[in-house]
Structure formats: structure tokens, C-alpha cells
Design a protein around this motif. Structure first.
Motif, PDB file in Angstrom:
ATOM      1  N   ARG A 301      45.919  31.167  34.012  1.00 25.06           N
ATOM      2  CA  ARG A 301      44.713  30.711  34.694  1.00 25.06           C
ATOM      3  C   ARG A 301      43.496  31.337  34.033  1.00 25.06           C
ATOM      4  NH1 ARG A 301      44.593  31.835  40.785  1.00 25.06           N
ATOM      5  NH2 ARG A 301      44.915  33.981  40.093  1.00 25.06           N
ATOM      6  N   HIS A 302      42.361  30.689  34.206  1.00 26.95           N
ATOM      7  CA  HIS A 302      41.061  31.209  33.758  1.00 26.95           C
ATOM      8  C   HIS A 302      41.034  31.557  32.268  1.00 26.95           C
ATOM      9  CE1 HIS A 302      39.953  31.228  37.935  1.00 26.95           C
ATOM     10  NE2 HIS A 302      40.843  32.146  38.239  1.00 26.95           N
ATOM     11  N   SER A 307      41.571  34.740  25.504  1.00 25.72           N
ATOM     12  CA  SER A 307      40.167  35.089  25.739  1.00 25.72           C
ATOM     13  C   SER A 307      39.694  36.137  24.745  1.00 25.72           C
ATOM     14  CB  SER A 307      39.983  35.634  27.160  1.00 25.72           C
ATOM     15  OG  SER A 307      40.217  34.644  28.127  1.00 25.72           O
ATOM     16  N   TRP A 315      32.203  40.480  31.913  1.00 27.02           N
ATOM     17  CA  TRP A 315      32.325  40.034  33.296  1.00 27.02           C
ATOM     18  C   TRP A 315      31.661  41.053  34.216  1.00 27.02           C
ATOM     19  CZ3 TRP A 315      38.146  38.426  34.322  1.00 27.02           C
ATOM     20  CH2 TRP A 315      38.382  37.174  33.721  1.00 27.02           C
ATOM     21  N   GLU A 319      32.565  38.660  39.026  1.00 28.85           N
ATOM     22  CA  GLU A 319      33.351  37.727  38.221  1.00 28.85           C
ATOM     23  C   GLU A 319      34.793  38.203  38.095  1.00 28.85           C
ATOM     24  OE1 GLU A 319      30.712  35.673  34.833  1.00 28.85           O
ATOM     25  OE2 GLU A 319      30.461  37.854  34.892  1.00 28.85           O
ATOM     26  N   THR A 322      36.583  37.465  41.325  1.00 26.52           N
ATOM     27  CA  THR A 322      36.775  36.024  41.520  1.00 26.52           C
ATOM     28  C   THR A 322      37.879  35.486  40.619  1.00 26.52           C
ATOM     29  OG1 THR A 322      34.461  35.698  42.155  1.00 26.52           O
ATOM     30  CG2 THR A 322      35.677  33.767  41.371  1.00 26.52           C
ATOM     31  N   ARG A 323      37.845  35.884  39.335  1.00 32.53           N
ATOM     32  CA  ARG A 323      38.768  35.308  38.361  1.00 32.53           C
ATOM     33  C   ARG A 323      40.147  35.965  38.365  1.00 32.53           C
ATOM     34  NH1 ARG A 323      34.839  33.797  33.203  1.00 32.53           N
ATOM     35  NH2 ARG A 323      33.155  32.944  34.473  1.00 32.53           N
ATOM     36  N   THR A 324      40.279  37.065  39.050  1.00 30.95           N
ATOM     37  CA  THR A 324      41.598  37.695  39.167  1.00 30.95           C
ATOM     38  C   THR A 324      42.144  37.590  40.591  1.00 30.95           C
ATOM     39  OG1 THR A 324      40.641  39.890  39.614  1.00 30.95           O
ATOM     40  CG2 THR A 324      41.107  39.337  37.312  1.00 30.95           C
TER      41      THR A 324
END
Length: 395
Positions: A301-302, A307, A315, A319, A322-324
Motif C-alpha cells: 500500500r501507499h 519509495s 513525511w 502523513e 495516515t499512511r501507516t
């Protein structure tokens, strides 16, 4: 990974004494061989690739555990030495336990360019098991469903109904020795369970049960032979000898379990591994037989499978959260996240964007993160040395 939580599936531990035995007349009401076969069938329906049943004798594993702890190889994971003998004696953890149902579930996503990411020092390598959602919830839910099906198969007046317990990398449970005894595989030289037809990219889980189910005989005998690939590839030399891990040197421990400073001697060897390490599994010849997961929750995901280090380092804490969300990465916290990535950036080729990012974050960083940023900036100031090291890695 190491977790220390207890997930009950109903009932009370204190409801029955530790020496409680099921009356003979109740046992005769059940066809235990058929029930064992049904349990394996139900397990496959719930998405487990394999299920085995074993007794609770972990005498040999207990001796090895005590020797390992005496050497201090557990580092700061003091909980591994806690709970007395409950870890190696299931009936002391859950009175009345007679058998352990051990399961495994594949988690390897499809092609995540694993080797390419490791060889690109500008990319962030994250252990494959954590690219998707946290596996604890998914496997715990499935094990809970399996425990419920077992309960429904028992007569209404059967003693100890509701006393099955599910564990997923949780509580003082020796998951790998139990999995080996249950026939799910053998313990490799890297200390992980290997299956000859499935490699080692899988999670483990257990159900402790009072049912005297027939025991499976291990069919997976040790097949590591003379191979030492996993020992040689370890970036930090974390294996003092085959079948023994010094967690204090393991990158998974250093980047996840360790909440303090990463010792300087390990920073360069860590490379771009910012959360865990899979090298010993990736090189294992048996993993050519590994199967990609069919669980969508385990898929990346994400964009975390590919990356840039500097992008993740920039981040904000919001962030990061939210993303984890729903990911095992959350447990390292934002501070640990920045600490780990700072080390990765220090190992990356000298680059103005990296230097600017490190300098910017340093202004608001904690003292822990700042120490690693300062190290990374010092590394970035040595471009000739960095280019030479990159060439050595590539070769």
C-alpha cells in the motif's frame, strides 16, 4: 517479529484447575480423528495454507531458549525472559491445554522488485511482511473463526467448551518450535521455519486446545544440508553459528525492537533497510518454491514497495500516521521512522536534495533522531568514499 499481547477467544483461564481432565464418557462422544481432519479442512477454507497438530512437550526448546537468553542475545527484549516457564510449557500459560493447532499463511506479495530495491541506495527497503496491512488482525480473526467452528462441533455438554485460545505472534508462545513439531517445516540455519514446498515467506499462528486430538508426525526433516547462504549474506553478521541468532546484531531488531540509538558499527551495513530485513530469506534456495499470497490485505500500500528514501523522510508526523494506518510499521513510531531513514540517507550517494532534507528535519528533530541525522550529514560530506562503497556493493 516479536509481540507480547494475549488474545483470548472466550472463557476464563481460572474456570478450571490445571489438573482438570476430561471425563472418559465425554471423550467417547467424539470421533477425534474425524474432528482433526475437519479442522484441517476448515483451516484451508479460511485461507491457511497448512495446519498441523502437536503435543505440548517443548523440553528441548526450553533448554535452548534458556541458553540463548543466558548469552544475552535477546538484547532489550526483556519480555522474552519474563513469564517463567509459561513460554515453553503451554499448560502453564493456559491450564488444561493438551494440544496446539499450528497454522501457516503465505504473505509474500507478487514481484516487488526486492533485489532491485536493495541495490538502489536511493530507495527504501521495507521488509516484505509489512508492506500491506498488519497481519495480526487478519490471522487472529481467521483463527477465532476456526476456534468457533471447533466449538460448534462439540456436544453441548462437553466440558471446557469455550476454552480454546488463539495466538498470533502474541503472548509467551514458542511459535517456531511448535510449528516444527506440528510438521509445518524445519528450523533453518537462519532460525526461521522452512517448508520444502513453500519456502519460508509465511506467518504462523496457534490455537491452544484442551482436546486430545491425534498428533501429526513431522514429515519435514531438516534439509539445509551444507548450505550456509543465509549466514554469509547477513549484512551485520548476526549469526554466531548455524541455528543461532544474536538479535542485538539483527537489522530487524535494530530498526524495530530497538528504541534507542543504532550503534555506529551497524549503520553502514544496514544500507537502505529502514524497517526490518529479508536477506536471509531472499537468498534461501528453498524460497524458489515460495508461493505469492492470495490475501489482498498483504499487498503493498501507499507505494511502500518502491519509495525514495528522501520522500519518506519528508513525511510529516500526520502523513506518517495516515499512511501507516493499519500497518505494522506504526509500532516503530514517527521518531523511529525518521531515525531509520536518516541512516539510509547517510548510506545513499551524496546528493544536495538529501542534504537539504536532513538539514531541514534536524531543526525540529528529537535528540535521538538528530544524532543519526548528524551521522548521515557527515557521510554525505564524503562523496568520493560514498561512490567507492556503492561500486563495491553493486559488484
Amino acid at each position: 517479529m516479536f509481540f507480547n499481547h494475549f488474545y483470548p477467544c472466550g472463557g476464563s483461564l481460572a474456570q478450571y484447575p490445571s489438573d482438570f481432565t476430561i471425563p472418559i464418557h465425554s471423550m467417547s462422544d467424539l470421533d477425534l480423528h474425524q474432528l482433526a481432519a475437519d479442522i484441517k479442512h476448515w483451516g484451508r477454507e479460511l485461507g491457511f495454507q497448512q495446519l498441523g497438530i502437536t503435543d505440548i512437550d517443548l523440553g528441548e526448546a526450553e533448554v535452548r531458549l534458556k541458553e540463548w537468553l543466558a548469552k544475552g542475545y535477546h538484547g532489550s527484549m526483556e519480555w522474552l525472559a519474563a513469564h517463567g516457564n509459561k513460554r515453553s510449557r503451554p499448560a502453564e500459560l493456559l491450564p488444561g491445554t493438551l494440544r496446539v493447532i499450528s497454522v501457516r499463511m503465505d504473505y509474500l506479495p507478487g514481484d516487488t522488485r526486492q533485489i532491485q530495491i536493495l541495490k538502489d541506495p536511493t530507495k527504501a527497503y521495507i521488509s516484505r511482511y509489512t508492506l500491506g496491512r498488519d497481519y495480526h488482525k487478519l490471522i487472529r480473526k481467521r483463527l477465532g473463526q476456526l476456534a468457533e467452528r471447533i466449538e460448534r462441533a462439540l456436544p453441548d455438554d462437553y466440558p471446557l467448551k469455550g476454552q480454546n485460545r488463539a495466538f498470533v505472534d502474541s503472548a509467551p508462545v514458542m511459535e517456531r518450535p511448535l510449528a516444527e513439531k506440528a510438521g509445518l517445516g524445519w528450523t533453518g540455519k537462519h532460525t526461521l521455519i522452512i517448508n520444502s514446498s513453500a519456502g519460508s515467506w509465511f506467518f504462523l499462528g496457534e490455537i491452544f486446545t484442551f482436546l486430545p486430538l491425534p498428533i501429526d508426525k513431522p514429515e519435514q526433516h531438516n534439509q539445509c544440508g551444507d548450505c550456509t547462504a543465509c549466514l554469509k549474506v547477513c549484512p551485520t553478521d548476526a549469526f554466531p553459528r548455524p541455528y543461532e541468532l544474536d538479535a542485538r546484531r539483527c537489522i530487524s531488531y535494530l530498526t524495530i525492537e530497538n528504541t534507542g540509538v543504532i550503534p555506529e558499527e551497524f549503520r553502514e551495513p544496514i544500507g537502505n533497510r529502514i524497517f526490518g530485513c529479508d536477506d536471509c530469506q531472499a537468498i534461501c534456495p528453498w524460497n524458489k518454491y515460495a508461493h505469492f499470497t492470495g490475501e489482498t490485505d498483504f499487498l503493498p500500500r501507499h507505494g511502500l514497495a518502491d519509495s525514495d528514501l528522501v520522500d519518506l523522510f519528508l513525511w510529516s508526523e500526520e502523513e506518517f500516521l495516515t499512511r501507516t494506518e493499519g500497518s505494522a510499521i506504526r509500532r516503530v513510531g514517527y521518531e523511529g521512522w525518521l531515525r531509520n531513514i536518516a541512516v539510509g540517507l547517510g548510506n545513499a550517494p551524496s546528493d544536495l536534495r538529501i542534504i537539504e532534507a536532513l538539514t531541514h528535519k534536524r531543526e525540529t528533530a528529537s535528540s535521538l533522531v538528530r544524532e543519526h541525522i548528524d551521522w548521515a550529514l557527515a557521510q554525505q560530506a564524503q562523496p568520493q568514499r560514498r561512490r567507492k562503497r556503492k561500486i563495491q556493493r553493486d559488484n
